[in-house]
Design a protein around this motif. Structure first.
Motif, mmCIF file in Angstrom:
data_model
loop_
_atom_site.group_PDB
_atom_site.id
_atom_site.type_symbol
_atom_site.label_atom_id
_atom_site.label_comp_id
_atom_site.label_asym_id
_atom_site.label_seq_id
_atom_site.Cartn_x
_atom_site.Cartn_y
_atom_site.Cartn_z
ATOM 1 N N GLU A 104 0.836 -1.202 0.000
ATOM 2 C CA GLU A 104 0.000 0.000 0.000
ATOM 3 C C GLU A 104 0.872 1.254 0.000
ATOM 4 O O GLU A 104 0.613 2.205 -0.752
ATOM 5 N N GLU A 105 1.921 1.255 0.839
ATOM 6 C CA GLU A 105 2.831 2.404 0.844
ATOM 7 C C GLU A 105 3.568 2.526 -0.484
ATOM 8 O O GLU A 105 3.792 3.626 -0.994
ATOM 9 N N GLN A 106 3.955 1.393 -1.027
ATOM 10 C CA GLN A 106 4.644 1.387 -2.318
ATOM 11 C C GLN A 106 3.758 2.009 -3.397
ATOM 12 O O GLN A 106 4.213 2.865 -4.181
ATOM 13 N N HIS A 107 2.500 1.598 -3.447
ATOM 14 C CA HIS A 107 1.580 2.118 -4.462
ATOM 15 C C HIS A 107 1.325 3.611 -4.251
ATOM 16 O O HIS A 107 1.275 4.386 -5.225
ATOM 17 N N ARG A 108 1.152 4.005 -2.981
ATOM 18 C CA ARG A 108 0.935 5.424 -2.692
ATOM 19 C C ARG A 108 2.086 6.266 -3.212
ATOM 20 O O ARG A 108 1.885 7.320 -3.829
ATOM 21 N N PHE A 109 3.303 5.793 -2.977
ATOM 22 C CA PHE A 109 4.472 6.568 -3.391
ATOM 23 C C PHE A 109 4.546 6.674 -4.914
ATOM 24 O O PHE A 109 4.628 7.783 -5.462
ATOM 25 N N TRP A 110 4.534 5.535 -5.604
ATOM 26 C CA TRP A 110 4.757 5.560 -7.053
ATOM 27 C C TRP A 110 3.595 6.191 -7.797
ATOM 28 O O TRP A 110 3.807 6.831 -8.847
ATOM 29 N N SER A 111 2.387 6.061 -7.304
ATOM 30 C CA SER A 111 1.250 6.696 -7.983
ATOM 31 C C SER A 111 1.247 8.207 -7.788
ATOM 32 O O SER A 111 0.604 8.933 -8.550
ATOM 33 N N GLY A 112 1.988 8.693 -6.788
ATOM 34 C CA GLY A 112 2.036 10.127 -6.533
ATOM 35 C C GLY A 112 3.246 10.832 -7.129
ATOM 36 O O GLY A 112 3.384 12.057 -6.994
ATOM 37 N N ILE A 113 4.119 10.082 -7.788
ATOM 38 C CA ILE A 113 5.333 10.671 -8.345
ATOM 39 C C ILE A 113 4.997 11.602 -9.504
ATOM 40 O O ILE A 113 4.177 11.278 -10.370
ATOM 41 N N LEU A 114 5.625 12.771 -9.543
ATOM 42 C CA LEU A 114 5.454 13.733 -10.633
ATOM 43 C C LEU A 114 6.678 13.643 -11.531
ATOM 44 O O LEU A 114 7.785 14.029 -11.140
ATOM 45 N N PRO A 131 8.005 14.558 -15.266
ATOM 46 C CA PRO A 131 8.835 15.377 -14.378
ATOM 47 C C PRO A 131 7.988 16.412 -13.642
ATOM 48 O O PRO A 131 6.850 16.667 -14.033
ATOM 49 N N PRO A 132 8.549 17.032 -12.602
ATOM 50 C CA PRO A 132 7.827 18.128 -11.953
ATOM 51 C C PRO A 132 7.705 19.323 -12.901
ATOM 52 O O PRO A 132 8.582 19.559 -13.725
ATOM 53 N N ALA A 133 6.610 20.077 -12.757
ATOM 54 C CA ALA A 133 6.320 21.144 -13.722
ATOM 55 C C ALA A 133 6.515 22.546 -13.157
ATOM 56 O O ALA A 133 6.433 23.519 -13.905
ATOM 57 N N ASN A 134 6.779 22.679 -11.845
ATOM 58 C CA ASN A 134 6.976 24.007 -11.262
ATOM 59 C C ASN A 134 7.835 23.872 -10.005
ATOM 60 O O ASN A 134 8.200 22.763 -9.600
ATOM 61 N N ALA A 135 8.138 25.018 -9.399
ATOM 62 C CA ALA A 135 9.057 25.021 -8.250
ATOM 63 C C ALA A 135 8.496 24.225 -7.076
ATOM 64 O O ALA A 135 9.247 23.527 -6.372
ATOM 65 N N ALA A 152 8.874 19.077 -3.947
ATOM 66 C CA ALA A 152 8.255 17.806 -3.554
ATOM 67 C C ALA A 152 9.029 16.630 -4.133
ATOM 68 O O ALA A 152 9.193 15.593 -3.460
ATOM 69 N N ALA A 153 9.528 16.780 -5.368
ATOM 70 C CA ALA A 153 10.293 15.703 -5.993
ATOM 71 C C ALA A 153 11.578 15.420 -5.219
ATOM 72 O O ALA A 153 11.973 14.256 -5.053
ATOM 73 N N ALA A 154 12.242 16.465 -4.734
ATOM 74 C CA ALA A 154 13.459 16.272 -3.941
ATOM 75 C C ALA A 154 13.137 15.548 -2.632
ATOM 76 O O ALA A 154 13.886 14.662 -2.195
ATOM 77 N N ARG A 155 12.023 15.912 -2.000
ATOM 78 C CA ARG A 155 11.623 15.215 -0.766
ATOM 79 C C ARG A 155 11.303 13.751 -1.056
ATOM 80 O O ARG A 155 11.684 12.849 -0.289
ATOM 81 N N HIS A 184 19.767 19.547 -6.753
ATOM 82 C CA HIS A 184 20.427 20.055 -7.960
ATOM 83 C C HIS A 184 19.741 19.590 -9.240
ATOM 84 O O HIS A 184 20.133 19.994 -10.333
ATOM 85 N N TRP A 185 18.739 18.737 -9.122
ATOM 86 C CA TRP A 185 18.099 18.174 -10.321
ATOM 87 C C TRP A 185 17.453 19.232 -11.229
ATOM 88 O O TRP A 185 17.555 19.137 -12.446
ATOM 89 N N PRO A 186 16.782 20.260 -10.715
ATOM 90 C CA PRO A 186 16.208 21.258 -11.623
ATOM 91 C C PRO A 186 17.251 21.921 -12.520
ATOM 92 O O PRO A 186 16.991 22.145 -13.710
ATOM 93 N N ALA A 187 18.425 22.221 -11.977
ATOM 94 C CA ALA A 187 19.472 22.842 -12.800
ATOM 95 C C ALA A 187 19.969 21.862 -13.858
ATOM 96 O O ALA A 187 20.203 22.250 -15.018
ATOM 97 N N MET A 188 20.114 20.594 -13.492
ATOM 98 C CA MET A 188 20.539 19.595 -14.478
ATOM 99 C C MET A 188 19.475 19.398 -15.547
ATOM 100 O O MET A 188 19.782 19.237 -16.734
#
Length: 525
Positions: free
Chosen positions: A150-160, A162-166, A171-174, A400-404
């Motif tokens: 259940e935790e696994q599904h919650r995590f992967w289904s909530g992944i953005l 790529p992220p679209a804004n700051a 949230a992606a870094a967290r 550092h991912w947004p800069a990359m």
């Protein structure tokens, strides 16, 4: 005296880099010798073959192999590898064992075996064919990064992705830190022992377990990297190494950002070909072409408009109570992976783009069906992250991912950020910046009697031809066959199949510069 000083300085400028290079090479040779010695000190696994109990595997023989979790302690705790064998059909003319692995990393050899034969034709007649679940995958100690499914599904289904804004970037870094910490917490004994070096040493133990003096191996995509690592460690034990859909081992290991840039640029190149060939095919062969004659430039504008709308927010397909809200995170990975397969993926991508473009007038059932057909299992994603991060060369700062990603956008505006953010957890991985001690960084020269045989499609969306050419150069002792006009991630060519058979069975190499043609063309039907 001044002249002598100048000459001395010039000599130093030449000699110091040479000495450093020699020192590094010497250190690499020493490391490889130690890694091989650790594997050689491990007990040979005992394989008790029996008919596989599962219905879908019942035509095969199954066994488990006990291998060290930590090769630095060859007689310590062990891990059970799940192994499957397709016995040679012609036992009187049997040559030996052909080992084959699955890509990803994260793909299951047992799952692959359940879908059909491991090999066919003369290769299946002359070889026992063995595949396996690599350590950390499936039945060979599946990596766990969550307390429960259940935790696994919650995590992967909530992944953005790529992220679209700051806000989404933060949230992606967290999320990246949460994933890395979860893998460390739930797979503490195994996590530091999932490098491809560990998998290659497992492969050599399997060779010993079946009584083979030398290794005959075939593998594509990530499994080509497994073959490259095996060759770097055990080159003198190689009989034949046939690899395809090539990974550049140096970039994959030593410059992860460059490897992602290459892959993303390859995806962009194949997207351009998809749009060009769709326009040429027209309807009904490519539904995205529309009813009127069009060109690739017009289709690119329409494709980009769909993706731009998704960057702003979900696209709602359908009307009333019968709708489906579709997000960028759902579409972009599917958009890329459907380019892998010209037979089913390309028509499906054309249909998906058409329905998304239609929006309220589109068919939500068609969209749902297409999205459900693709994607990866959550266990695959856990394994992919754990093995990829064990081999990577990323710094340890997921912030550092947004800069990359911004840097990658110049070479791969559609796919660069997606491929990069998929690996963001590597920026928080619980290993030193230099990586795990058993990880090797080259040289990749294959020191075997027989050169490796490599195949690559001209237009591969994730392991592009540029990577295959570099892999050939780095292996040195290798011959590359390009499937000219070949599209997708899987080489489908009778010509390539015949060359593979001659190589594996008779150890005959094609002539230098040999090429093949594919069996199928996109939008042919």
């Amino acid at each position: 005296m001044r002249g002598w000083k100048i000459v001395g300085l010039a000599l130093a400028a030449v000699l110091v880099p040479s000495l450093v290079s020699c020192s590094r090479h010497s250190a690499a040779v020493t490391q490889v010798a130690e890694l091989v010695a650790q594997a050689d000190a491990a007990p040979t696994p005992k394989l008790d073959w029996a008919q596989c109990p599962e219905t879908e595997l019942s035509k095969y023989q199954c066994a488990t192999a006990a291998v060290p979790i930590d090769y630095a302690q060859p007689n310590g705790a062990t891990l059970s590898l799940a192994v499957v064998k397709q016995p040679a059909a012609d036992k009187d003319r049997r040559i030996g064992t052909l080992f084959s692995a699955v890509g990803g990393p994260g793909g299951s050899g047992l799952k692959w075996a359940s879908h059909g034969e491991l090999s066919a034709g003369e290769v299946a007649r002359r070889f026992d064919v063995i595949t396996f679940d690599q350590r950390g995958i499936g039945r060979s100690g599946q990596v766990r990064c969550f307390a429960n499914s259940e935790e696994q599904h919650r995590f992967w289904s909530g992944i953005l992705l790529p992220p679209a804004n700051a806000e989404q970037e933060a949230a992606a870094a967290r999320n990246a830190r949460e994933l890395a910490a979860g893998c460390a917490a739930h797979s503490p004994e195994l996590l530091a022992h999932l490098t491809t070096v560990d998998a290659a040493r497992d492969l050599d133990l399997l060779r010993r377990a079946v009584g083979e003096a030398t290794m005959t191996y075939t593998g594509g995509s990530y499994a080509s990297y497994l073959g490259e690592v095996y060759g770097a460690l055990f080159g003198d034990r190689v009989r034949a190494l046939q690899l395809g859909s090539m990974i550049d081992p140096d970039a994959y290991t030593n410059d992860s950002r460059a490897q992602i840039a290459d892959s993303a640029a390859g995806t962009e190149e194949v997207l351009a070909e998809f749009l060009r060939l769709c326009a040429e095919a027209g309807q009904p062969r490519c539904v995205f072409a529309g009813p009127a004659k069009t060109d690739a430039a017009a289709l690119r504008v329409r494709n980009d408009a769909v993706l731009d709308r998704l960057h702003q927010g979900p696209i709602v397909v359908g009307q009333g109570e019968h709708t489906r809200a579709v997000t960028l995170t759902e579409v972009l990975p599917a958009h890329a992976t459907m380019l892998y397969d010209i037979k089913e993926g390309w028509p499906a991508l054309a249909e998906l783009l058409t329905e998304l473009e239609r929006g309220p007038a589109g068919n939500p059932d068609v969209v749902q069906q297409i999205l459900d057909a693709g994607g990866f299992t959550e266990d695959f994603l856990d394994s992919f992250i754990a093995i990829t991060c064990a081999d990577n060369s990323f710094g340890r700062e997921p912030e550092h991912w947004p800069a990359m990603a911004a840097e990658l956008s110049s070479v791969a505006p559609h796919y660069g950020a997606m491929w990069l953010y998929l690996r963001q957890a590597c920026g928080a991985w619980p290993a030193s910046a230099g990586g795990y001690p058993q990880r090797i960084t080259g040289p990749w020269i294959l020191r075997s009697d027989k050169p490796a045989l490599l195949f690559n499609n001209r237009f591969d969306p994730v392991t592009p031809l540029t990577a295959a050419r570099r892999a050939q150069q780095e292996l040195v002792n290798a011959r590359l066959v390009i499937v000219e006009g070949g599209y997708g991630h899987l080489v489908v060519s009778d010509c390539a199949g015949r060359l593979q058979e001659h190589y594996l069975v008779d150890l005959q190499l094609p002539a230098p510069g040999a090429t093949c043609k594919p069996d199928e063309a996109p939008f042919a039907d």
